[in-house]
Scaffold this motif. Structure first.
Motif, short mmCIF file in Angstrom:
data_model
loop_
_atom_site.label_atom_id
_atom_site.label_comp_id
_atom_site.label_asym_id
_atom_site.label_seq_id
_atom_site.Cartn_x
_atom_site.Cartn_y
_atom_site.Cartn_z
N ALA A 85 0.81 -1.21 0.00
CA ALA A 85 0.00 0.00 0.00
C ALA A 85 0.85 1.27 0.00
CB ALA A 85 -0.92 0.00 1.22
N HIS A 86 2.14 1.12 0.24
CA HIS A 86 3.00 2.29 0.35
C HIS A 86 3.80 2.46 -0.93
CE1 HIS A 86 2.07 1.21 4.48
NE2 HIS A 86 2.26 2.47 4.77
N ASN A 87 3.18 3.05 -1.96
CA ASN A 87 3.86 3.24 -3.24
C ASN A 87 5.05 4.18 -3.14
OD1 ASN A 87 2.31 1.47 -4.68
ND2 ASN A 87 0.85 3.02 -5.35
N VAL A 88 4.94 5.19 -2.29
CA VAL A 88 6.05 6.14 -2.14
C VAL A 88 7.26 5.43 -1.55
CG1 VAL A 88 6.83 8.23 -0.97
CG2 VAL A 88 4.53 8.13 -1.94
N TRP A 89 7.06 4.65 -0.50
CA TRP A 89 8.16 3.92 0.13
C TRP A 89 8.76 2.91 -0.84
CZ3 TRP A 89 11.71 4.24 3.50
CH2 TRP A 89 12.37 3.12 3.96
N ALA A 90 7.91 2.20 -1.57
CA ALA A 90 8.39 1.23 -2.56
C ALA A 90 9.20 1.94 -3.65
CB ALA A 90 7.23 0.46 -3.17
N GLY A 91 8.76 3.12 -4.05
CA GLY A 91 9.49 3.88 -5.06
C GLY A 91 10.84 4.35 -4.56
N VAL A 92 10.91 4.74 -3.30
CA VAL A 92 12.20 5.16 -2.72
C VAL A 92 13.15 3.97 -2.64
CG1 VAL A 92 13.29 5.98 -0.59
CG2 VAL A 92 11.25 7.13 -1.45
N VAL A 93 12.66 2.83 -2.18
CA VAL A 93 13.50 1.63 -2.11
C VAL A 93 13.95 1.21 -3.50
CG1 VAL A 93 13.50 -0.83 -1.52
CG2 VAL A 93 12.52 0.83 0.06
N GLN A 94 13.05 1.26 -4.47
CA GLN A 94 13.39 0.91 -5.84
C GLN A 94 14.46 1.86 -6.38
OE1 GLN A 94 10.12 1.22 -8.58
NE2 GLN A 94 10.98 -0.35 -9.94
N SER A 95 14.35 3.14 -6.08
CA SER A 95 15.35 4.12 -6.53
C SER A 95 16.70 3.87 -5.87
CB SER A 95 14.88 5.54 -6.22
OG SER A 95 13.70 5.82 -6.93
N LEU A 96 16.69 3.52 -4.58
CA LEU A 96 17.94 3.20 -3.89
C LEU A 96 18.59 1.95 -4.47
CD1 LEU A 96 17.01 3.99 -0.19
CD2 LEU A 96 18.62 5.23 -1.64
N LEU A 97 17.79 0.93 -4.76
CA LEU A 97 18.32 -0.28 -5.39
C LEU A 97 18.93 0.04 -6.75
CD1 LEU A 97 15.60 -2.97 -4.58
CD2 LEU A 97 17.98 -2.96 -3.82
N HIS A 98 18.27 0.88 -7.50
CA HIS A 98 18.79 1.29 -8.80
C HIS A 98 20.13 2.01 -8.65
CE1 HIS A 98 18.92 2.68 -12.94
NE2 HIS A 98 19.09 3.91 -12.49
N ALA A 99 20.21 2.91 -7.69
CA ALA A 99 21.46 3.66 -7.46
C ALA A 99 22.59 2.72 -7.05
CB ALA A 99 21.24 4.73 -6.40
N VAL A 100 22.30 1.75 -6.18
CA VAL A 100 23.32 0.79 -5.76
C VAL A 100 23.77 -0.05 -6.94
CG1 VAL A 100 23.70 -1.29 -4.35
CG2 VAL A 100 22.62 0.73 -3.34
N THR A 151 9.54 -10.03 -13.20
CA THR A 151 10.40 -10.96 -12.46
C THR A 151 11.42 -10.25 -11.59
OG1 THR A 151 11.93 -11.09 -14.31
CG2 THR A 151 10.17 -12.75 -14.21
N SER A 152 11.52 -8.94 -11.64
CA SER A 152 12.47 -8.23 -10.77
C SER A 152 11.91 -6.85 -10.47
CB SER A 152 13.84 -8.12 -11.44
OG SER A 152 13.79 -7.25 -12.52
N ASP A 153 12.51 -6.23 -9.46
CA ASP A 153 12.08 -4.89 -9.05
C ASP A 153 12.56 -3.80 -10.00
OD1 ASP A 153 10.76 -5.78 -6.76
OD2 ASP A 153 12.60 -5.74 -5.60
N LEU A 154 13.67 -4.04 -10.67
CA LEU A 154 14.30 -3.02 -11.50
C LEU A 154 14.19 -3.36 -12.97
CD1 LEU A 154 17.55 -2.50 -9.42
CD2 LEU A 154 15.48 -1.11 -9.39
N PRO A 155 14.11 -2.35 -13.82
CA PRO A 155 14.11 -2.62 -15.26
C PRO A 155 15.50 -3.11 -15.68
CG PRO A 155 14.19 -0.26 -14.85
CD PRO A 155 14.01 -0.93 -13.53
N PRO A 156 15.59 -3.73 -16.86
CA PRO A 156 16.90 -4.20 -17.33
C PRO A 156 17.89 -3.05 -17.47
CG PRO A 156 15.13 -4.98 -18.77
CD PRO A 156 14.52 -4.02 -17.80
N MET A 157 19.16 -3.37 -17.27
CA MET A 157 20.21 -2.36 -17.43
C MET A 157 20.35 -2.04 -18.92
SD MET A 157 22.71 -2.34 -14.36
CE MET A 157 23.80 -1.38 -15.26
N SER A 158 20.59 -0.80 -19.23
CA SER A 158 20.84 -0.41 -20.61
C SER A 158 22.19 0.30 -20.65
CB SER A 158 19.74 0.49 -21.13
OG SER A 158 19.64 1.64 -20.33
N CYS A 159 22.99 -0.10 -21.58
CA CYS A 159 24.34 0.49 -21.69
C CYS A 159 24.37 1.55 -22.74
CB CYS A 159 25.35 -0.59 -22.03
SG CYS A 159 25.44 -1.86 -20.77
#
Length: 159
Positions: A85-100, A151-159
């Motif tokens: 139910a917490h889309n904002v929190w999920a978005g922040v975690v997803q952004s942090l995972l992307h940054a890592v 199948t994952s939280d993050l979109p595929p990496m693009s180079c």
């Protein structure tokens, strides 16, 4: 009129493969082609260096392998529970995972830019094993392969 205030430039001499000497200081030359051997600088100045023979080099290769493996794990993991139910929190975690993930991928890229053949092979091996375990069909059930579900939280990496 002389504007160097009596300061002369230190003598410059080339030292074969190691670098340039300025007086008593040594500047390392960066390799521009692949080379083999454990006398390399990877990511940090003086690391792994010549300490412990090839032991520190082996540790550096293991570290690069682990970084590449970790990039693949993060790329194919589901750490955020769907339907929260917490889309904002999920978005922040997803952004942090992307940054890592991007930060780790850049570290692997910078390590490969050392042009050391062993580092290159370990980066490829880490990505390959990580993809084999987390991204390929080898360890997935048929239902997972056929479903169109994410199948994952993050979109595929693009180079």
């Amino acid at each position: 009129m002389n504007h160097d205030h009596g300061m002369a430039a230190p003598p410059l001499s080339m030292n074969g493969t190691s670098g340039m000497h300025y007086g008593k200081k040594m500047m390392m030359m960066m390799h521009m082609t692949f080379f083999w051997g454990n006398d390399a600088e990877i990511l940090f100045s003086g690391w792994p260096g010549r300490r412990l023979g090839g032991g520190m080099y082996a540790l550096a290769l293991t570290f690069i392998f682990f970084l590449a493996f970790l990039v693949e794990w993060i790329s194919h993991s589901r750490l955020i529970k769907p339907g929260g139910a917490h889309n904002v929190w999920a978005g922040v975690v997803q952004s942090l995972l992307h940054a890592v993930r991007v930060g780790l991928a850049y570290l692997v890229m910078l390590a490969v830019m050392s042009f050391n053949g062993g580092v290159f092979l370990m980066a490829i091996a880490g990505h390959m094993l990580g993809f084999l375990l987390f991204g390929s069909r080898v360890f997935k059930r048929n239902m997972d392969i056929l479903s169109s579900e994410k199948t994952s939280d993050l979109p595929p990496m693009s180079c």
